[in-house]
Design a protein around this motif. Structure first.
Motif, short mmCIF file in Angstrom:
data_model
loop_
_atom_site.label_atom_id
_atom_site.label_comp_id
_atom_site.label_asym_id
_atom_site.label_seq_id
_atom_site.Cartn_x
_atom_site.Cartn_y
_atom_site.Cartn_z
N THR A 25 0.81 -1.22 0.00
CA THR A 25 0.00 0.00 0.00
C THR A 25 0.85 1.27 0.00
OG1 THR A 25 -1.91 -1.10 0.95
CG2 THR A 25 -1.80 1.28 1.22
N PRO A 26 1.78 1.44 0.94
CA PRO A 26 2.59 2.67 0.85
C PRO A 26 3.42 2.73 -0.42
CG PRO A 26 3.37 1.28 2.66
CD PRO A 26 2.11 0.67 2.14
N ALA A 28 2.56 1.58 -3.37
CA ALA A 28 1.66 1.99 -4.46
C ALA A 28 1.35 3.48 -4.38
CB ALA A 28 0.37 1.18 -4.42
N LEU A 29 1.17 3.98 -3.17
CA LEU A 29 0.85 5.40 -3.00
C LEU A 29 2.05 6.29 -3.31
CD1 LEU A 29 -1.30 5.16 0.26
CD2 LEU A 29 -2.12 5.52 -2.08
N ILE A 30 3.24 5.81 -2.99
CA ILE A 30 4.45 6.61 -3.23
C ILE A 30 4.94 6.49 -4.66
CG2 ILE A 30 6.90 6.88 -2.61
CD1 ILE A 30 6.06 5.91 0.25
N GLY A 32 3.43 4.48 -7.23
CA GLY A 32 2.43 4.17 -8.25
C GLY A 32 2.06 2.70 -8.29
N VAL A 33 0.83 2.46 -8.73
CA VAL A 33 0.32 1.09 -8.85
C VAL A 33 1.11 0.36 -9.93
CG1 VAL A 33 -1.71 -0.30 -9.43
CG2 VAL A 33 -1.97 1.77 -8.05
N SER A 35 4.13 -0.43 -9.91
CA SER A 35 5.55 -0.05 -9.97
C SER A 35 6.36 -1.23 -9.43
CB SER A 35 5.81 1.20 -9.13
OG SER A 35 5.58 0.91 -7.76
N GLU A 38 6.19 -1.60 -5.74
CA GLU A 38 4.97 -2.22 -5.22
C GLU A 38 4.92 -3.70 -5.57
OE1 GLU A 38 0.13 -2.19 -5.60
OE2 GLU A 38 1.37 -1.70 -7.32
N ALA A 146 -11.02 2.69 -3.97
CA ALA A 146 -9.99 2.68 -2.92
C ALA A 146 -9.12 1.43 -3.03
CB ALA A 146 -10.64 2.76 -1.55
N SER A 148 -6.20 0.86 -3.91
CA SER A 148 -4.81 0.94 -3.45
C SER A 148 -4.66 0.48 -2.01
CB SER A 148 -4.29 2.38 -3.56
OG SER A 148 -4.24 2.77 -4.90
N TYR A 149 -5.76 0.48 -1.26
CA TYR A 149 -5.71 0.11 0.14
C TYR A 149 -6.07 -1.35 0.40
CZ TYR A 149 -5.26 5.08 0.82
OH TYR A 149 -4.80 6.37 0.77
#
Length: 179
Positions: A25-26, A28-30, A32-33, A35, A38, A146, A148-149
Motif C-alpha cells: 500500500t505505501p 503503491a501510494l508513493i 504508483g500502482v 511499480s 509495489e 480505494a 490501493s488500500y
C-alpha cells in the motif's frame, strides 16, 4: 514434527505474508500502482500467502468440512495466479488479450475462494472472526476506487488469522496441561 507444530510454523509464514502484503500500500501510494517497488513485495507476499494459507486451512480443517476445503483450493489457485500475474508484471510482459482468460480465472478463484474461506472461517469460530471480516473487506476493495488500500486489509487478515492459529495451538497445550 507433529501436524500441529507444522501448522503453527506455517501460520508464521501467513503472518509474514500479511506483513509483506501490507507493504504494497505505501509503495503503491508513493511510487504508483504496478511499480516495481509495489510489485516486488506483492510477488513475495503471493508466494508466502500460498504457503501460509495451508496453515490457516489445517488449523480449522476439521470444523470447516468440504466447503472449507473447496474454498481453500480456490484461494490457493487464486494466490498462485496472482503470483503469476505479479511475476509477469515484474518481467515486463505487457497485458495481452490471450492472458485475459488467466485474469478472469484469477479474479474468480481469488474472489470466490476468499469469500467462501471467510464465511467458513467465521462460522467455525476457530480463528479470529475479524480476520474473516477483513478478508471480505479485501474483496470489496478490489472493486472499489480505494483499491490501493486493499493490500492493507488483505495483509492484516492473514496476520490476524495466522496469530489465531498460533494462539489456538498454544491454548490447546495449556488446556491439555491443566487436564
Amino acid at each position: 514434527m507433529t501436524v500441529e507444530k507444522a501448522t503453527k510454523w506455517i501460520a508464521v509464514i501467513a503472518i509474514l505474508a500479511g506483513v509483506v502484503r501490507m507493504i504494497m500500500t505505501p509503495m503503491a501510494l508513493i511510487f504508483g500502482v504496478d511499480s516495481p517497488q509495489e510489485m516486488w513485495p506483492g510477488f513475495i507476499a503471493c508466494v508466502l500467502m500460498t504457503v501460509g494459507a495451508i496453515g490457516l486451512y489445517l488449523a480449522q480443517a476439521d470444523k470447516i468440512g468440504v466447503l472449507g476445503f473447496i474454498s481453500f483450493v480456490l484461494l490457493t489457485i487464486g494466490n498462485i495466479l496472482v503470483t503469476l500475474g505479479a511475476f509477469m508484471t515484474l518481467a515486463g510482459y505487457a497485458p495481452k488479450p490471450e492472458f485475459m482468460v488467466i485474469n478472469i480465472l484469477m479474479m474468480l478463484c481469488l474472489t470466490l475462494g476468499s469469500i467462501l474461506f471467510s464465511i467458513v472461517t467465521f462460522r467455525a469460530k476457530v480463528l479470529p472472526r475479524f480476520g474473516s471480516v477483513l478478508m471480505i473487506l479485501f474483496v470489496l476493495l478490489m472493486f472499489s476506487p480505494a483499491g490501493s488500500y486493499l493490500a492493507l486489509a488483505w495483509g492484516l487478515s492473514y496476520i490476524l488469522l495466522g496469530i489465531g492459529v498460533w494462539k489456538k495451538n498454544s491454548l490447546q497445550k495449556e488446556i491439555a496441561l491443566q487436564a
